[in-house]
Scaffold this motif. Structure first.
Motif, PDB file in Angstrom:
ATOM      1  N   THR A 633       0.821  -1.219   0.000  1.00 46.68           N
ATOM      2  CA  THR A 633       0.000   0.000   0.000  1.00 46.68           C
ATOM      3  C   THR A 633       0.849   1.261   0.000  1.00 46.68           C
ATOM      4  OG1 THR A 633      -0.150   0.231   2.420  1.00 46.68           O
ATOM      5  CG2 THR A 633      -1.762  -1.200   1.365  1.00 46.68           C
ATOM      6  N   VAL A 634       2.092   1.183   0.456  1.00 45.12           N
ATOM      7  CA  VAL A 634       2.898   2.396   0.623  1.00 45.12           C
ATOM      8  C   VAL A 634       4.071   2.462  -0.346  1.00 45.12           C
ATOM      9  CG1 VAL A 634       2.229   2.727   3.023  1.00 45.12           C
ATOM     10  CG2 VAL A 634       4.237   1.326   2.488  1.00 45.12           C
ATOM     11  N   ILE A 635       4.138   1.536  -1.297  1.00 42.99           N
ATOM     12  CA  ILE A 635       5.197   1.575  -2.310  1.00 42.99           C
ATOM     13  C   ILE A 635       4.568   1.922  -3.657  1.00 42.99           C
ATOM     14  CG2 ILE A 635       6.985   0.276  -3.515  1.00 42.99           C
ATOM     15  CD1 ILE A 635       7.197  -1.517  -1.038  1.00 42.99           C
ATOM     16  N   THR A 636       4.859   3.104  -4.157  1.00 45.35           N
ATOM     17  CA  THR A 636       4.351   3.505  -5.466  1.00 45.35           C
ATOM     18  C   THR A 636       5.476   3.749  -6.466  1.00 45.35           C
ATOM     19  OG1 THR A 636       4.254   5.811  -4.728  1.00 45.35           O
ATOM     20  CG2 THR A 636       2.220   4.508  -4.560  1.00 45.35           C
ATOM     21  N   VAL A 637       6.707   3.743  -5.986  1.00 51.50           N
ATOM     22  CA  VAL A 637       7.876   3.792  -6.867  1.00 51.50           C
ATOM     23  C   VAL A 637       8.663   2.509  -6.650  1.00 51.50           C
ATOM     24  CG1 VAL A 637       9.994   5.010  -7.501  1.00 51.50           C
ATOM     25  CG2 VAL A 637       7.994   6.314  -6.754  1.00 51.50           C
ATOM     26  N   LEU A 638       8.900   1.779  -7.722  1.00 61.54           N
ATOM     27  CA  LEU A 638       9.596   0.497  -7.627  1.00 61.54           C
ATOM     28  C   LEU A 638      10.914   0.651  -6.875  1.00 61.54           C
ATOM     29  CD1 LEU A 638       9.625  -2.487  -8.530  1.00 61.54           C
ATOM     30  CD2 LEU A 638      10.831  -1.737 -10.597  1.00 61.54           C
ATOM     31  N   TRP A 639      11.095  -0.219  -5.884  1.00 61.47           N
ATOM     32  CA  TRP A 639      12.311  -0.346  -5.075  1.00 61.47           C
ATOM     33  C   TRP A 639      12.461   0.725  -3.994  1.00 61.47           C
ATOM     34  CZ3 TRP A 639      14.956  -0.700 -10.382  1.00 61.47           C
ATOM     35  CH2 TRP A 639      14.739  -1.969 -10.932  1.00 61.47           C
TER      36      TRP A 639
END
Length: 653
Positions: A633-639
């Motif tokens: 839910t809180v990762i919108t940019v890979l890595w």
């Protein structure tokens, strides 16, 4: 005596060296295999290489998700070597048919899939691959494999270096414009439907275990399957890593042979395997047409105040090795025709393109590519025809050009259907022209800026959610910048693709939540999910969501009464169940913090709802599984996983 000992040591060293095969040597063996130039000695060596590299089971999305680092290292070597062989075959002038035959043998020898599946998938994709290799000087095996094996948790898996992928979008300066006055003071009600994955050949009581990636189709038969249970340690013994290169130790091949023989599990068909259910099946099966029709009819009958339907893509089945233009056209037509006939002409339908709509699956070529069997223009033309009733003037042009468009839902609210499949890691055309993805985001920025200047709010429909391993890093980074820049204009985003019930929070550089993307779930059981749909209501002035409710039915229960329509029930009311004051980004950010601190029972709920209470998933989800779901839910940019790490630390504090 001392001389004899030295001789023995030298012989052992010599044997050890002879058993070591470098990365380049493996690629050379694969190339000679494809071009049929292996010597007798090289053939023996190739058999040992195959033994080490052979997959423990047929490749699936789940097996890739659960692959350990050692196996991923070997998979990278397999991929690079296979593509190196393909490049050599193209350079030597082999035909697509010859190359398809050789790569199919490689595919089956390494255990990627059965012969029929390998042959079908390779044959469908070969014209695109050879076109790209012939016409793209920058293309390399490493670029292809770096994309295919891109992993959500580690940027160092199968690394590639290609400066063409490093691009940035230009963003206009912020402006302040008065919002368009609302002309309708009634809340906007939107039905969210996604991922129908229709199988026109679904066979109730057919073979749900068929030895292929997708089952329950007419003509398939129950088949035995094999699975090799190996420890990570045995894979770690097979190679030596030297920087980004791998050296295989062929001496381990015999040990693997023996271990495989002892641990291979054979899953036999018979009375222990239930046949496919009438309303669908938790196993790897797509959606019967009547099950999708029931979803649409249920919404139309029960929620007669629906103003708009957002359909978020993926109408086509998972039989990716035998897709046809005719079947794709037929199912795309059925999806929209059914919605129109059930809801009537007064309900607007806004649709977006899913990665399964193309032929072959996942392939979205730039508009400049026009060749037969490789272009995507055919799809955009077909969709423009099927969606024409709902397309305003001008929208058809951009749909035909790039598979995306913009439509005014109400005065003051615009919906933008963005085609982000172009940035999907399985889209071969990324290697041909990475900047084609940028053109889509440039158009997106322009549409958002026009809406901003007009005082409009915007809802975004895009099939693949950001932050997961499916989209390129550059796309997710630049998309995140766009969302941050237009956070005051964007009041909702809606995704499909994962079949799960989840949401995504976008943060600005200062760590403040600025936007939320809502997953719609899926009108499919593929795989191990219950079907669902959502009803979202929006404030008539701000067009921000005021609530989202989710409806499902239990597939096990539904299949007990095939002659009766499924029993749909309210899974949750989002505001009520999660104790939310509103659905703002700040509230959702506060919710994920509460899930790992004061209200950990809410994390249990979220994890159960993630699979929509699937009998085959949620009971087996442990703490790590739940935290993995929350991290998404809180990762919108890979890595970029800092926020994820913070949540984990809070949970265990």
């Amino acid at each position: 005596m001392a001389g004899l000992n030295v001789l023995v040591i030298l012989m052992i060293v010599a044997t050890s060296i002879a058993n070591l095969v470098s990365h380049d040597e493996v690629e050379d063996l694969f190339t000679k295999f494809v071009t049929q130039r292996l010597t007798e000695e090289e053939t023996r060596k190739m058999n040992d290489v195959f033994e080490i590299l052979r997959m423990p089971e047929y490749v699936t999305a789940r097996s890739l998700e659960n692959t350990g680092n050692a196996r991923m290292t070997l998979d990278c070597l397999v991929c690079r070597s296979a593509f190196a062989a393909l490049f050599s075959g193209v350079e030597e002038g082999q035909s697509d048919e010859e190359l398809s035959e050789s790569i199919t043998v490689l595919c089956t020898s390494i255990g990627i899939e059965s012969h029929d599946v390998c042959k079908g998938a390779v044959g469908l994709n070969m014209p695109i691959l050879t076109y790209i290799i012939k016409n793209t000087p920058e293309a390399t095996p490493r670029t292809f494999c770096g994309l295919i094996l891109q992993a959500a948790g580690d940027p160092n898996v199968c690394v590639y270096t290609d400066p063409r992928f490093e691009w940035q979008v230009d963003l206009p300066d912020p402006v302040t414009v008065d919002a368009t006055p609302a002309t309708d003071t009634t809340p906007l009600t939107v039905a969210l439907i996604t991922d129908a994955h229709l199988d026109p050949l679904y066979e109730p009581y057919g073979a749900a275990y068929c030895g292929q990636p997708t089952c329950c189709r007419k003509g398939q038969t129950t088949s035995q399957a094999f699975e090799y249970h190996s420890s990570t340690s045995i894979y770690e013994q097979t190679f030596i890593r030297k920087d980004d290169n791998i050296v295989l130790d062929l001496s381990v091949s015999q040990k693997i042979r023996e271990t495989r023989g002892l641990t291979q599990t054979r899953f036999l068909p018979g009375r222990n395997h239930a046949p496919a259910g009438y309303w669908g099946d938790y196993r790897n099966c797509d959606t019967p047409i009547w099950a999708y029709d029931d979803v649409v009819d249920r919404i139309a009958e029960t929620h007669q105040n629906v103003d708009v339907v957002y359909y978020i893509g993926d109408s086509i089945d998972h039989f990716v090795w035998e897709t046809t233009y005719e079947a794709i056209n037929e199912m795309n037509k059925h999806v929209v025709d059914k919605i129109r006939s059930s809801f009537g002409d007064h309900v607007l339908v806004v649709s977006t393109v899913g990665n399964h709509e193309s032929q072959p699956t996942n392939q979205f070529a730039p508009s400049s590519v026009t060749g037969d069997k490789i272009n995507t223009t055919w799809l955009y033309e077909a969709l423009a025809d099927k969606w024409e009733f709902y397309l305003p003037e001008g929208a058809k042009d951009t749909l035909l050009e790039r598979g995306e468009y913009s439509v005014l839902v109400r005065p003051g609210l615009r919906a933008i259907s963005l085609n982000n499949n172009v940035a999907y890691k399985y889209n071969w055309w990324l290697v041909y022209d990475p900047l084609d993805a940028k053109k889509h985001l440039d158009w997106f920025v322009n549409e958002l800026h026009k809406a901003e200047l007009a005082g409009e709010k915007v809802h975004i429909l895009t099939h693949i959610p950001p932050g997961v391993s499916d989209l390129t890093h550059t796309w997710t980074r630049e998309y995140n910048k766009i969302v941050n820049r237009f956070a005051s204009t964007i009041t909702g985003e809606f995704n499909g693709h994962t079949h799960t019930d989840e949401f995504k929070i976008f943060y600005n550089p200062e760590g403040q939540a600025v936007s939320v993307a809502w997953g719609a779930g899926g009108a499919t059981t593929y795989s191990n999910y219950n079907l669902n749909y959502k009803i979202a209501t929006f404030d008539p002035v701000t067009y921000e969501p005021t609530n989202i409710v989710n409806y499902v039915y239990n597939l096990t229960e539904a299949n007990l009464t095939p002659n009766r329509r499924p029993h749909w029930f309210l899974l949750y009311d989002l505001k009520q169940r999660f104790q939310l004051a509103d659905l703002s980004p700040a509230s959702m950010d506060n919710l994920v913090t509460r899930m790992v601190t004061d209200n950990k029972h809410l994390l249990d709920l979220y994890a159960a709802f993630f699979s929509k209470l699937s009998d085959n998933r949620w009971p087996w989800c442990n703490t790590n599984c739940k935290l993995d779901y929350l991290c998404r839910t809180v990762i919108t940019v890979l890595w970029e996983r800092q926020k994820c790490d913070e949540l984990r630390a809070l949970y265990y504090a």
